[in-house]
Every structure is written in structure tokens, then in C-alpha cells.
Scaffold this motif. Structure first.
Motif, PDB file in Angstrom:
ATOM      1  N   HIS A   8       0.873  -1.190   0.000  1.00  0.00           N
ATOM      2  CA  HIS A   8       0.000   0.000   0.000  1.00  0.00           C
ATOM      3  C   HIS A   8       0.901   1.228   0.000  1.00  0.00           C
ATOM      4  O   HIS A   8       1.353   1.668   1.058  1.00  0.00           O
ATOM      5  CB  HIS A   8      -0.918  -0.031   1.227  1.00  0.00           C
ATOM      6  CG  HIS A   8      -2.044   0.951   1.175  1.00  0.00           C
ATOM      7  ND1 HIS A   8      -3.268   0.739   1.792  1.00  0.00           N
ATOM      8  CD2 HIS A   8      -2.142   2.171   0.596  1.00  0.00           C
ATOM      9  CE1 HIS A   8      -4.055   1.774   1.586  1.00  0.00           C
ATOM     10  NE2 HIS A   8      -3.392   2.674   0.871  1.00  0.00           N
ATOM     11  N   HIS A  42      -4.547   6.452  -5.542  1.00  0.00           N
ATOM     12  CA  HIS A  42      -5.980   6.581  -5.262  1.00  0.00           C
ATOM     13  C   HIS A  42      -6.791   6.609  -6.556  1.00  0.00           C
ATOM     14  O   HIS A  42      -6.383   7.215  -7.542  1.00  0.00           O
ATOM     15  CB  HIS A  42      -6.268   7.910  -4.547  1.00  0.00           C
ATOM     16  CG  HIS A  42      -5.841   7.939  -3.115  1.00  0.00           C
ATOM     17  ND1 HIS A  42      -6.406   7.148  -2.148  1.00  0.00           N
ATOM     18  CD2 HIS A  42      -4.901   8.679  -2.472  1.00  0.00           C
ATOM     19  CE1 HIS A  42      -5.833   7.405  -0.974  1.00  0.00           C
ATOM     20  NE2 HIS A  42      -4.911   8.324  -1.151  1.00  0.00           N
ATOM     21  N   GLU A  95      -5.822   1.809  -5.362  1.00  0.00           N
ATOM     22  CA  GLU A  95      -6.681   1.866  -4.172  1.00  0.00           C
ATOM     23  C   GLU A  95      -7.960   2.600  -4.552  1.00  0.00           C
ATOM     24  O   GLU A  95      -7.943   3.807  -4.782  1.00  0.00           O
ATOM     25  CB  GLU A  95      -6.017   2.589  -2.994  1.00  0.00           C
ATOM     26  CG  GLU A  95      -6.949   2.606  -1.769  1.00  0.00           C
ATOM     27  CD  GLU A  95      -6.437   3.414  -0.582  1.00  0.00           C
ATOM     28  OE1 GLU A  95      -5.476   4.173  -0.732  1.00  0.00           O
ATOM     29  OE2 GLU A  95      -7.058   3.286   0.505  1.00  0.00           O
ATOM     30  N   SER A 121     -11.463   0.360  -0.446  1.00  0.00           N
ATOM     31  CA  SER A 121     -11.453   1.187   0.763  1.00  0.00           C
ATOM     32  C   SER A 121     -12.777   1.917   0.893  1.00  0.00           C
ATOM     33  O   SER A 121     -13.403   2.257  -0.104  1.00  0.00           O
ATOM     34  CB  SER A 121     -10.347   2.249   0.668  1.00  0.00           C
ATOM     35  OG  SER A 121      -9.085   1.644   0.564  1.00  0.00           O
ATOM     36  N   HIS A 123     -13.638   5.422   2.264  1.00  0.00           N
ATOM     37  CA  HIS A 123     -13.063   6.687   2.746  1.00  0.00           C
ATOM     38  C   HIS A 123     -14.140   7.696   3.122  1.00  0.00           C
ATOM     39  O   HIS A 123     -13.860   8.628   3.877  1.00  0.00           O
ATOM     40  CB  HIS A 123     -12.172   7.325   1.676  1.00  0.00           C
ATOM     41  CG  HIS A 123     -10.899   6.577   1.395  1.00  0.00           C
ATOM     42  ND1 HIS A 123     -10.446   6.308   0.122  1.00  0.00           N
ATOM     43  CD2 HIS A 123      -9.981   6.039   2.237  1.00  0.00           C
ATOM     44  CE1 HIS A 123      -9.301   5.640   0.194  1.00  0.00           C
ATOM     45  NE2 HIS A 123      -9.005   5.458   1.460  1.00  0.00           N
ATOM     46  N   HIS A 170      -7.417  -1.037   5.324  1.00  0.00           N
ATOM     47  CA  HIS A 170      -7.732  -0.345   6.602  1.00  0.00           C
ATOM     48  C   HIS A 170      -9.214  -0.466   6.996  1.00  0.00           C
ATOM     49  O   HIS A 170      -9.962   0.499   6.981  1.00  0.00           O
ATOM     50  CB  HIS A 170      -7.288   1.121   6.572  1.00  0.00           C
ATOM     51  CG  HIS A 170      -7.662   1.916   5.336  1.00  0.00           C
ATOM     52  ND1 HIS A 170      -8.953   2.074   4.906  1.00  0.00           N
ATOM     53  CD2 HIS A 170      -6.902   2.618   4.464  1.00  0.00           C
ATOM     54  CE1 HIS A 170      -8.968   2.837   3.824  1.00  0.00           C
ATOM     55  NE2 HIS A 170      -7.742   3.177   3.531  1.00  0.00           N
ATOM     56  N   ASP A 245       0.782   2.325   3.683  1.00  0.00           N
ATOM     57  CA  ASP A 245      -0.026   3.468   3.242  1.00  0.00           C
ATOM     58  C   ASP A 245       0.846   4.729   3.161  1.00  0.00           C
ATOM     59  O   ASP A 245       0.390   5.833   3.464  1.00  0.00           O
ATOM     60  CB  ASP A 245      -1.205   3.694   4.200  1.00  0.00           C
ATOM     61  CG  ASP A 245      -2.437   4.263   3.516  1.00  0.00           C
ATOM     62  OD1 ASP A 245      -2.308   4.746   2.384  1.00  0.00           O
ATOM     63  OD2 ASP A 245      -3.527   4.218   4.130  1.00  0.00           O
TER      64      ASP A 245
HETATM   65 ZN   LIG Z   1      -7.133   4.565   2.085  1.00  0.00          ZN
END
Ligand SMILES: [Zn+2]
Ligand SMILES: [Zn+2]
Length: 278
Positions: A8, A42, A95, A121, A123, A170, A245
Motif C-alpha cells: 500500500h 488513489h 486503491e 477502501s 473513505h 484499513h 499506506d
Molecule cells: Zn485509504
């Protein structure tokens, strides 16, 4: 971080990351003795947040994320890094910030490029980034822990059921800033809600990430918490990846040794991905 894999990593394509190149990260990976590095820029395509999130940084400026030209640049840099840095395994990931209604946009991109790993993810809740120190108050201040957690795990469940993702990142991201608003309740709100999600992940053979980014923020726990990792193992989740991350080169690989230690105490091993298979 010798011999470990960081699954990540945010190179400079992501506008919230330092403008470091894939090559910069690979130099640091080799210097630190990492065996693998998986880049995960992202990909956020919530139409409501278009002006905030849908941007990619390239050497000549910011460009809209939904123009796939940036992915051609990304994969060219990945190929160049593979040629330069072997035997370091350089993986191409993504991601995805899951948002209901964007599934087709996501699958068009993940089907069109040869990704090694697609991270899923959550977010945002109600289109507010609970992952952001700047934004999260407007959500947390207006929702009780019970309402927040029901909403979060419902979105997470849809993300898992979408079939778009190889590994969920996460899993308790709301803990990053939620504790400032909810106190200790933030550490227990998952109980009764996360178990069915973990069962779905196990059923689908999906992986769970051990995300070490909390350590740099002074959090003693990974994302998810040790309790949730134990619940995942009990639910039958068999695949685990480790991820720092990192949004800056200095954070590459941070905390991975401790995370590998947690897995090993539970009798688990970190997985490697290539071509979206482990
Ligand atoms: Zn994230
Ligand atoms: Zn990330």
C-alpha cells in the motif's frame, strides 16, 4: 523491513502524496531491503466529490482522474522500474475509494489495465471523507457512534459484495480520527457489525490488509485493530497483506516488521499478489 512486501504505497500521482516518483520509491525499497513494493494510487470517482478527488498529479500539472491517459503513464513507469530494479518485485495496484453507484466506472478501469492488486477502501460516508483530518469533523460531530458504524459497515459490506476488490484496506478507518469525537466507543462499535462482512470476505477468498499507517499518528494499533484481525481469522479469512499506506518516501515500509510479527503470532503469513492472484 528486510525481505518484506509493502502492498500500500502512494506515489506522487495521488494529490495527497508528496510528489515522489515510482523510481524514488523503488530506490528506497532497494535501500531498505524490501522484497516487494506494490503501488496503489488513489482512484476516487464519487460524482458528488468530483472537484475534490478526481485529480491526478503528472509532471506537467493536475489532470482529471477519469481520463485514463494517466494510467498509461503509470504503467510505463512501472515497466521501467521493473526493468531497472529487478529482483525487487514491482507491483501495479490501485486503491479504489468505494462509492455506491460507481461500480461500472471502477470495473471499466480495472478490466482495462493489467493490475496486480485492487484494494477496496471506504473513505467517505455521506460524501464526507472521514479519512481526512480537515473534513471528518463535519461527519463525526453530526452522527452518533452507533449511526456512524451502521452506515460504515453497510457501505463496507456493499464494497465486499461488489466483487471489485482483491483485498480490503484499513477495515476500521473510522478509528483514525473517530476517537477524537467518540472516545473509547470507537474501539468497540464494530462488534456485531464486522462479523458478517468478514464472513463474506472469507467466502469470496478476499484478503484483509494490515495497515500500519496509524503508528506514525501515535496510534498503538494497526488498521484494523488486533481484535478485528482475530475476528477475521476466526471467520476464515486466509489472505493478509501488509501496507504502510506511505504518502511520502520516508514512510515506506514503516511498521511492517511489527505487522508481520502480529501475523506470525496468529500463525498467518503475508500474501503476495501478481495479476490479481495470490
Ligand atoms: Zn485509504
Ligand atoms: Zn492509501
Amino acid at each position: 523491513m528486510k525481505g518484506l512486501a509493502d502492498y500500500h504505497v502512494h506515489p506522487g500521482f495521488s494529490i495527497d502524496a508528496e510528489p515522489a516518483s515510482i523510481r524514488d520509491y523503488c530506490l528506497a525499497a532497494v535501500a531498505g531491503g524490501l522484497a516487494e513494493i506494490c503501488f496503489t494510487p488513489h482512484f476516487e470517482v464519487d460524482p458528488v466529490r468530483r472537484a475534490r478527488d478526481w485529480l491526478i498529479r503528472l509532471p506537467d500539472g493536475l489532470f482529471p482522474m477519469d481520463n485514463p491517459a494517466w494510467l498509461d503513464v503509470y504503467f510505463r513507469e512501472i515497466e521501467a522500474a521493473r526493468a531497472e530494479f529487478g529482483p525487487l518485485a514491482v507491483r501495479a495496484g490501485l486503491e479504489v475509494g468505494f462509492e455506491r453507484g460507481t461500480e461500472e466506472t471502477v470495473s471499466r478501469v480495472t478490466d482495462a489495465y493489467p493490475f496486480d492488486l485492487v484494494l477496496g477502501s471506504v473513505h467517505c460516508l455521506d460524501h464526507v471523507a472521514i479519512s481526512s483530518a480537515r473534513e471528518c469533523a463535519s461527519y463525526f460531530q453530526n452522527h452518533s457512534p452507533a449511526v456512524m458504524s451502521r452506515s460504515y459497515f453497510a457501505v463496507l459490506s456493499d464494497a465486499v459484495k461488489s466483487g471489485l476488490f482483491d483485498v480490503m484496506a484499513h477495515l476500521d478507518l473510522y478509528r483514525r480520527y473517530g476517537g477524537r469525537f467518540y472516545g473509547a466507543a470507537v474501539d468497540t462499535v464494530h462488534r456485531g457489525l464486522v462479523e458478517p462482512v468478514l464472513a463474506d470476505m472469507a467466502g469470496a477468498g478476499m484478503g484483509l490488509e494490515i495497515n500500519t499507517s496509524g503508528l506514525a499518528r501515535g496510534d498503538a494499533l494497526f488498521h484494523p485493530s488486533d481484535e478485528m484481525v482475530c475476528l477475521a481469522r476466526a471467520a476464515g479469512v486466509k489472505v493478509y497483506t501488509l501496507g504502510s499506506d506511505a504518502h511520502r518516501v520516508a514512510d515506506l515500509g514503516a511498521g511492517l516488521e511489527r505487522a508481520a510479527g502480529l501475523l506470525s503470532r496468529l500463525g498467518l503469513l503475508p500474501a503476495a499478489f501478481a495479476g490479481r492472484r495470490h
